[in-house]
Design an enzyme around this catalytic site. Structure first.
Site, PDB file in Angstrom:
ATOM      1  N   GLY A   1       0.818  -1.203   0.000  1.00 42.97           N
ATOM      2  CA  GLY A   1       0.000   0.000   0.000  1.00 42.97           C
ATOM      3  C   GLY A   1       0.849   1.248   0.000  1.00 42.97           C
ATOM      4  O   GLY A   1       0.587   2.201  -0.727  1.00 42.97           O
TER       5      GLY A   1
ATOM      6  N   GLU B   1       1.660   5.917   7.436  1.00 42.65           N
ATOM      7  CA  GLU B   1       3.061   6.031   7.014  1.00 42.65           C
ATOM      8  C   GLU B   1       3.744   7.211   7.682  1.00 42.65           C
ATOM      9  O   GLU B   1       4.926   7.132   8.036  1.00 42.65           O
ATOM     10  CB  GLU B   1       3.148   6.140   5.496  1.00 42.65           C
TER      11      GLU B   1
END
Length: 883
Positions: free
Chosen positions: A270, A307
Site C-alpha cells: 500500500g 506512514e
C-alpha cells in the site's frame, strides 16, 4: 533479475545474535540508467565491541554482480574476497576496528519485475527495500539492527528525471555533462537499510508547508504523474492533519526539513514509510469525487497517517529483527486507527475495525497460516506482513490502554520514546515501559504477543432475585494452532455493562470472583465465577463492549435479551454486535435447515429489527448502514467451521435479505429517499454516512420487483463514484445479464476507460458477481485492454477479488476455478513472487470445505507445490497451507 528460489532455511527468534560488524555510515552514488545503473557504495565498517578479530565479514546480496571492490582504498588480493550473487564474504577483514569498503555493482532497474530493490516502471526509478530489498541494490548488512547514516548522490539525465529524491534533507544540486544533473541528499538520523529510498522521474508536484509546534517550517511535497496533481489535494490535507494530530495526541514532532510523498502505479504494497520519502501505491493518494469512493477517501486518510506516524514508531525507533515486526506495524496501526476515529465517527470506525479483524485475522488464526503476533520462526519474512501482525498487533496495544487507562498509557508511550529513541528494540522493551509507568506486571498479558490463536470465552449468567445477586461465569480456551497444541491462560480485559429494563446500565455493589475495574472484567484464570451484589432486577449482560478484546464469544443468553440489547445497548459497538449475532445465528440455523431440505423461515422479530434500525433517526446513518449489512458469506462459513457448502450459504443469505426487504419495503423506501445527499459532494463522515445508508437500502430494494430499474436510475443519477459504483455493484450482482446491467457496465467503461484505478473498480465489481459464470467472466476480463498481469493493482482488482471475495464463483463445485487460479499464481510467481504468495493465501481455508471442493482445492495446491524453482515466498505459503 529473478528473486532467489527457496533455500529451505528457517530463521528462529532464539538464534538471534548481534552482527559482528556495524556500518555507521554509507555514501551511495547512483548513476541511473534503465538497463545499466551503476551503484557505488562507500561503507564505513566498524567491528562491534567484543566481536572476534578473526570474524569474517559477510554481506547480503540478491542476484548481484560485483563490478569492483576496494578495502581501505586498495584492491584486495585474489582470494581475499568471495563474491556471489547472494553474498559477499571477506574471510579476513582488516584488523583495525574501523575500515572502509568501496563496492561497485551494476543493476538493471528496467528488468526488475519483482518490484523489490531498485526498479523502473512507467519511466519512474523507484525503490522498495522492506523487508530485504536493499540487498538487490548493493552488498550490505541488510538487517534492521544495523543503523546507518546515509548520504546519497543521484545522477540522471535531466530530460528523463528532472526530479531526484532520497531520504533526509537536500544538500546540493548541480549540472553534469551530457545533459545530466545530480542531487545530494543526507539523512542525519541513523536508520536500517529497509528504510532507504530513492525516486528519480519526471513528475508533477503539489507543494505546501507545515509549521511544527516548535515553530519549524517543514516543506511538503506530493509527486504524481503529470495531470494528476489535482487528485492529490485530499492526501496533502490528510498529511497536514496527521502531523498536527501526532503533536497533539502523542507529543511527536516531525524532525526533518522536508517530507515528500511519491505516488507510483506499480507497487507491491500500500505504501512505504521510508524516512522523509514515503512511496505510495497511487491508489492511496489520488482521489476526487468523480473517481474515488468514500471508502477510498477513508483509506487515503488512514494510510497517509499510518506512514507518517511511522516516523516515530518504526523509523526513529525501529525493530531489532524481523520477529519484532509487530513492534512497528501493530503499534502504528493502533495510532492510525485512533487518528481516523478522531477525524470521523469513533463507534463507526471501531465497528469497521472489528469487521476487518474478523474477515482477515480470525481466519488466519484459525487456519494453517496461524502464527503469533510476534512469530518465533519464519522461512520468508515477506509472508509475515499479515493481519495478525498488523490488525491483531493493534488490538494488543489497544488492550494495554484498556488495562492501564488512557493517562497511564500515554505516560508509558512517552517513556518508550524517551528510552528507545534511536534504537532497534524488542517487544519485551515495549512492554517494560508500560510496566515501569504503571507498576503492573504484564507477564501474563505478554502471551498475546507469543501465542497464536483466537481465545474463546464461554459465558453464562444467572440472577438470584432474593439475594439481589447477578452471577457471570466465564471460561476461557484457546484452540490449538500449527506447532502449538497446548495453550497457556491469557489475561483478557473484557469491558461489560449490566443493562436494566430502561436501557440504562445498572449500578452494582461489591464484586467477587475476578478483578473488575472501570467497567472491565480481567479474565486471567481458566474459569471465573463473578458475582455482582446489589442487583435487584435481572439485567441483560452487554459483554466485550467496544470489542475490548479480540476474542470469540458464546453467550448463553435469552433471545429476548439479545433483541433488547440490539435495540437499547448504550455501547454502539456492543449494540451492533448484538444485531450481528442475531443475524448470524439466523443464517446458520437456516443453512442447517437448507442442508436438511427444510423450508427456510425467519422470525418477524428479526426482520422487524432491521426496519426499526433503518427508521431510527437518533442513530448515525453510517451506524445504521453497518447494522443493516448482513454478515458476509465468509463470516458465516467461519462460524460454521467445517464441511462448508458455499452455494448453500449464498442461498440462505439471499433468502434472509429478501425476507428483510419484503417485510420493510415501505420503511426502506422512505429511508432511501430521506438519505439522499444534498448539495456538492463532500467526503466528510456525515455525508459518507448518508451515502452508505442509502446504498445499503438500495441493495435491499433491488431485490424487490422493479429493482433493476431502481438501481439503473440510481446509477444514472449518481454525481459521485460512491453512488455510481454502489449502483453498478447492485446491478452486476443482483441483475446480471439484464439490459440495465449491460448498459451501466458499458457506460462506466466508456466514461472511465482511461483511468486505471477506476477501471480496477469496474473489473472488481464483475469479478465478485456470484454464480457459476464468474470464472468465464474473469477469464474474459483478463484479456481486456485495461488489465495487465505485471501490475499488482490490476492483479489484485481482478484475480485477487475473484479468489478472495467471490465465495460461490471461486469455490465452484467442479474445481475449475482452483485449477485456473493455480496456473495464474505460477505465472505471476515468475515475475513477482511476493504478489503470487499473497494471492495463494486465498486457499488457506480449503480444509473447511465439503469433501468434493476440498479435494479440488488440494489438487490445485499440490500443483503449485510441485512446480520447479519456486521462490521462497510461494513455497512457504503453499507448504504451510498443505501441512
Amino acid at each position: 533479475m529473478r528473486m532467489r528460489t527457496d533455500t529451505g532455511q528457517v530463521f528462529r527468534l532464539e538464534d538471534y545474535r548481534p552482527s559482528d560488524y556495524l556500518i555507521p555510515a554509507a555514501n551511495l552514488t547512483f548513476r541511473l540508467s534503465p538497463e545499466n545503473t551503476m551503484v557505488v557504495a562507500e561503507l564505513t565498517v566498524r567491528r562491534r565491541q567484543g566481536a572476534a578479530r578473526n570474524a569474517p565479514l559477510i554481506l547480503d546480496g540478491d542476484g548481484l554482480t560485483l563490478h569492483s571492490i576496494q578495502i581501505d582504498g586498495s584492491a584486495p588480493a585474489e582470494g581475499d574476497v568471495q563474491a556471489g550473487p547472494d553474498q559477499l564474504v571477506i574471510p579476513r577483514p582488516p584488523l583495525a576496528d574501523t575500515f572502509r569498503l568501496t563496492i561497485e555493482t551494476k543493476i538493471s532497474p528496467a528488468s526488475n519485475e519483482a518490484l523489490m530493490g531498485l526498479y523502473r516502471t512507467n519511466r519512474v526509478y523507484c525503490t522498495q527495500c522492506e523487508a530485504e530489498g536493499f540487498r538487490r541494490i548493493t552488498y550490505f548488512l541488510d538487517r534492521p539492527d544495523i543503523l546507518c547514516v546515509y548520504t546519497v548522490r543521484l545522477e540522471a539525465l535531466r530530460s528523463e528525471a528532472p526530479l531526484l529524491l532520497s531520504n533526509g534533507n537536500l544538500m546540493e544540486t548541480g549540472e553534469l555533462h551530457g545533459g545530466c544533473h545530480y542531487a545530494v541528499w543526507h539523512d542525519p538520523f541513523p536508520k536500517p537499510s529497509y528504510l532507504f529510498a530513492l525516486v528519480a522521474a519526471d513528475l508533477g508536484s503539489v507543494r505546501s508547508s507545515f509549521v511544527t509546534a516548535s515553530g519549524r517550517r517543514v516543506e511538503l511535497g506530493i509527486h504524481v504523474e503529470h495531470g494528476n496533481e489535482r487528485l492529490a489535494a485530499y492526501a496533502l490535507d490528510a498529511l497536514k492533519r496527521s502531523m498536527a494530530w501526532d503533536e497533539r495526541v502523542f507529543g511527536r514532532e516531525y524532525d526533518l526539513d522536508v517530507f515528500n510523498i511519491v505516488a507510483v502505479s506499480d507497487f507491491n504494497m500500500g505504501a512505504m514509510e521510508n524516512k522523509g520519502l514515503n512511496i505510495f501505491n497511487d491508489k492511496y493518494v489520488l482521489a476526487d469525487d468523480e473517481t474515488a469512493t468514500d471508502g477510498d477517501f477513508a483509506n487515503i486518510e488512514a494510510i497517509i497517517a499510518h506512514e507518517y506516524f511511522h516516523n516515530w514508531t518504526g523509523n526513529r525507533i525501529t525493530c531489532r529483527d524481523w520477529f519484532q515486526l509487530c513492534l512497528k506495524e501493530g503499534l502504528t496501526v493502533f495510532r492510525d486507527h485512533e487518528f481516523s476515529a478522531d477525524q470521523r465517527s469513533r463507534p463507526v470506525k471501531r465497528i469497521a475495525e472489528v469487521r476487518t479483524l474478523r474477515a482477515h485475522q480470525f481466519p488466519e488464526d484459525q487456519g494453517p497460516l496461524a502464527h503469533p503476533v510476534r512469530p518465533r520462526r519464519y522461512r520468508e519474512i515477506n509472508n509475515f506482513y499479515t493481519a495478525t501482525v498488523y490488525e491483531k498487533g493493534s488490538e494488543v496495544v489497544r488492550m494495554i490502554r484498556t488495562i492501564l487507562g488512557a493517562a497511564t498509557f500515554r505516560k508509558g508511550m512517552d517513556l518508550y520514546f524517551e528510552r528507545h529513541d534511536g534504537e532497534a528494540t524488542t517487544v519485551e522493551a515495549f512492554l517494560k515501559v508500560f510496566e515501569d509507568a504503571s507498576g503492573r506486571d504484564l507477564s501474563q498479558f505478554s502471551l498475546w504477543y507469543h501465542q497464536a490463536g483466537t481465545p474463546h470465552l464461554a459465558v453464562t449468567t444467572r440472577h438470584d432475585a432474593l439475594r439481589k445477586e447477578f452471577t457471570v461465569e466465564i471460561e476461557q480456551s484457546v484452540p490449538p494452532t500449527p506447532s502449538e497444541s497446548r495453550k497457556r491462560l491469557m489475561h483478557i480485559p473484557v469491558a461489560f455493562g449490566l443493562v436494566g429494563p430502561d436501557g440504562a446500565d445498572i449500578q452494582h455493589g461489591e464484586v467477587e470472583g475476578a478483578g473488575v475495574e472501570n467497567g472491565v472484567m480481567h479474565v486471567r484464570k481458566r474459569r471465573h465465577v463473578i458475582k455482582f451484589a446489589g442487583v435487584s432486577e435481572r439485567p441483560a449482560l452487554s459483554i466485550n463492549r467496544g470489542f475490548s478484546a479480540p476474542v470469540t464469544l458464546s453467550v448463553e443468553q435469552r433471545s429476548q435479551d439479545q433483541f433488547f440489547l440490539a435495540r437499547h445497548d448504550s455501547d454502539p459497538v456492543a449494540r451492533w454486535q448484538a444485531c450481528h449475532t442475531l443475524l448470524s445465528e439466523a443464517l446458520i440455523s437456516a443453512y442447517r435447515s437448507k442442508c436438511c431440505d427444510k423450508r427456510l423461515e425467519f422470525s418477524e422479530n428479526l426482520t422487524g429489527l432491521a426496519g426499526a434500525i433503518a427508521a431510527d433517526g437518533t442513530l448515525e446513518q453510517a451506524f445504521r448502514a453497518l447494522v443493516l449489512a448482513l454478515p458476509g458469506e465468509a463470516d458465516i462459513a467461519r462460524e460454521i467451521g467445517k464441511n462448508i457448502d458455499p452455494d448453500a450459504i449464498f442461498a440462505v443469505r439471499e433468502a434472509l435479505a429478501a425476507a428483510i426487504a419484503e417485510a420493510n419495503e415501505s420503511t426502506f423506501r422512505t429511508a432511501y429517499e430521506a438519505s439522499e445527499t444534498p448539495g456538492a459532494f463532500s467526503p466528510d463522515a456525515a455525508s459518507a454516512g448518508r451515502r452508505a445508508l442509502r446504498n445499503t437500502l438500495l441493495d435491499y430494494l433491488a431485490i424487490l420487483p422493479g429493482g433493476a430499474g431502481l438501481a439503473a436510475r440510481h446509477f444514472d443519477a449518481a454525481t459521485n463514484m460512491t453512488d455510481r459504483a454502489a449502483a453498478l455493484t447492485v446491478l452486476a450482482h443482483r441483475h446480471a445479464g439484464t439490459p440495465e446491467t449491460k448498459a451501466a457496465l458499458a457506460a462506466f467503461e466508456e466514461r472511465f476507460q482511461g483511468d486505471p484505478l477506476v477501471m480496477d473498480k469496474w473489473m472488481g465489481i464483475q469479478a465478485t458477481a456470484p454464480g457459476d459464470g464468474a470464472l468465464d467472466k474473469v477469464r474474459a476480463l483478463a484479456a481486456h485492454r485495461s488489465f495487465s498481469i505485471t501490475n499488482p493493482n490490476r492483479v489484485r482488482a481482478l484475480i485477487g477479488a475473484f479468489a478472495l471475495a467471490n465465495q460461490t464463483g471461486f469455490n465452484r463445485e467442479d474445481g475449475a476455478p482452483y485449477a485456473w487460479f493455480a496456473d495464474i499464481v505460477l505465472s505471476i510467481e515468475k515475475r513477482n513472487p511476493q504478489l503470487a504468495a499473497r494471492l495463494a493465501t486465498a486457499l488457506r481455508s480449503w480444509r473447511s470445505l465439503e469433501p468434493v471442493r476440498q479435494a479440488h482445492a488440494r489438487e490445485a495446491l499440490m500443483k503449485v507445490a510441485g512446480a520447479t524453482d519456486l521462490s521462497a515466498d510461494l513455497r512457504d505459503i503453499v507448504q504451510r497451507t498443505l501441512a
